[in-house]
Design an enzyme around this catalytic site. Structure first.
Site, PDB file in Angstrom:
ATOM      1  N   GLY A  60      32.553 -41.680   3.372  1.00  0.00           N
ATOM      2  CA  GLY A  60      33.027 -43.020   3.714  1.00  0.00           C
ATOM      3  C   GLY A  60      34.488 -43.278   3.429  1.00  0.00           C
ATOM      4  O   GLY A  60      34.908 -44.428   3.298  1.00  0.00           O
TER       5      GLY A  60
ATOM      6  N   HIS B 278      37.906 -38.508  15.201  1.00  0.00           N
ATOM      7  CA  HIS B 278      37.504 -37.098  15.265  1.00  0.00           C
ATOM      8  C   HIS B 278      38.614 -36.239  14.664  1.00  0.00           C
ATOM      9  O   HIS B 278      39.792 -36.455  14.944  1.00  0.00           O
ATOM     10  CB  HIS B 278      37.257 -36.698  16.730  1.00  0.00           C
ATOM     11  CG  HIS B 278      36.806 -35.272  16.853  1.00  0.00           C
ATOM     12  ND1 HIS B 278      35.520 -34.874  16.557  1.00  0.00           N
ATOM     13  CD2 HIS B 278      37.481 -34.147  17.200  1.00  0.00           C
ATOM     14  CE1 HIS B 278      35.417 -33.564  16.721  1.00  0.00           C
ATOM     15  NE2 HIS B 278      36.594 -33.101  17.110  1.00  0.00           N
TER      16      HIS B 278
HETATM   17  C1  GAR Z   1      36.011 -37.449   9.168  1.00  0.00           C
HETATM   18  O1  GAR Z   1      36.850 -36.343   8.996  1.00  0.00           O
HETATM   19  C2  GAR Z   1      35.709 -37.665  10.640  1.00  0.00           C
HETATM   20  O2  GAR Z   1      36.778 -37.329  11.464  1.00  0.00           O
HETATM   21  C3  GAR Z   1      34.537 -36.755  10.850  1.00  0.00           C
HETATM   22  O3  GAR Z   1      33.768 -36.906   9.684  1.00  0.00           O
HETATM   23  C4  GAR Z   1      34.621 -37.181   8.585  1.00  0.00           C
HETATM   24  C5  GAR Z   1      34.075 -38.374   7.832  1.00  0.00           C
HETATM   25  O4  GAR Z   1      34.739 -38.564   6.622  1.00  0.00           O
HETATM   26  N1  GAR Z   1      33.816 -37.105  12.019  1.00  0.00           N
HETATM   27  C6  GAR Z   1      33.358 -36.228  12.887  1.00  0.00           C
HETATM   28  O5  GAR Z   1      33.472 -35.024  12.763  1.00  0.00           O
HETATM   29  C7  GAR Z   1      32.615 -36.829  14.079  1.00  0.00           C
HETATM   30  N2  GAR Z   1      32.466 -35.862  15.113  1.00  0.00           N
HETATM   31  P1  GAR Z   1      34.520 -39.891   5.784  1.00  0.00           P
HETATM   32  O6  GAR Z   1      33.018 -40.082   5.611  1.00  0.00           O
HETATM   33  O7  GAR Z   1      35.173 -39.595   4.467  1.00  0.00           O
HETATM   34  O8  GAR Z   1      35.173 -41.027   6.523  1.00  0.00           O
END
Ligand code: GAR
Length: 207
Positions: A15, A114
């Protein structure tokens, strides 16, 4: 219920993008309110971060599939977002593909971040794909969500260098930091009504 622009945030992981957006709201940089946070993972950090900030947070069991929500679960998510009267759905590390009912309910009002410079490296572990491919510049993309995987119109991108000593974790950390700058800016522009979409092109009216 306030008449502010209302965000519904979905995430499956720690998050940190949600935190960046919540902090930007608190700092007055996004004229919006985080109305609700939903997760398909009961122990996801994003739910704990939301609760700490007194934002309604809910786990919705995803059902039996691994990469998408079961129909009932998707319906429950749509209902929760409708009940919260959200104006924009912000996917912040939500790791399931959204299908028909969801996309129809919020058409043109779903954004995602992304960890690559799309259209390069859609899908999972994009930073690792970038490293394996040997690119010298990587980055992140904020885009509208359509029926494809990471294929919707691009709102914003931010680059980071790929360094010779990088391992997947170091590159991912650099990309993550870029996401925390880019995503709040893009959400702020949408909340201010400064963005218009012309086919695949997203125009920033203030630029
Ligand atoms: C982020 O790096 C986002 O870009 C990726 O998940 C992570 C979430 O981090 N999303 C994807 O790969 C979607 N295809 P967070 O929970 O710390 O925000």
């Amino acid at each position: 219920m306030s008449n502010k622009f209302r965000l519904g945030i979905l995430g499956s992981g720690k998050g940190s993008n949600f935190v960046a957006i919540a902090d930007a709201i608190a700092a007055g940089q996004i004229p919006a309110e985080a109305a609700i946070v939903l997760s398909d993972v009961e122990t996801a950090g994003i739910l704990a971060h939301a609760s700490e900030r007194k934002i309604p947070a809910q786990f919705i069991p995803p059902g039996k599939f691994r990469t998408k929500l079961e129909e009932e679960a998707e319906h429950a998510v749509v209902e929760a977002l409708r009940a919260a009267q959200v104006d924009l759905i912000v996917l912040a590390g939500f790791m399931r593909v959204l299908k028909g009912e969801f996309l129809r309910a919020f058409e043109g009002r779903i954004v995602n971040v992304h960890p690559s410079l799309l259209p390069s490296f859609p899908g999972l572990e994009a930073w690792k794909q970038a490293l394996d491919h040997g690119v010298k510049v990587a980055g992140c993309t904020v885009h509208f969500v359509d029926a494809g995987v990471d294929s919707g119109a691009i709102i914003g991108q931010q680059t980071v260098p790929v360094l010779d000593y990088d391992v997947p974790e170091s590159l991912h950390a650099r990309i993550h930091a870029a996401e925390h700058e880019l995503y709040p800016k893009c959400v702020a522009a949408i909340a201010r009504g400064e963005i218009s979409v012309q086919g695949r092109r997203v125009i920033w009216k203030k630029n």
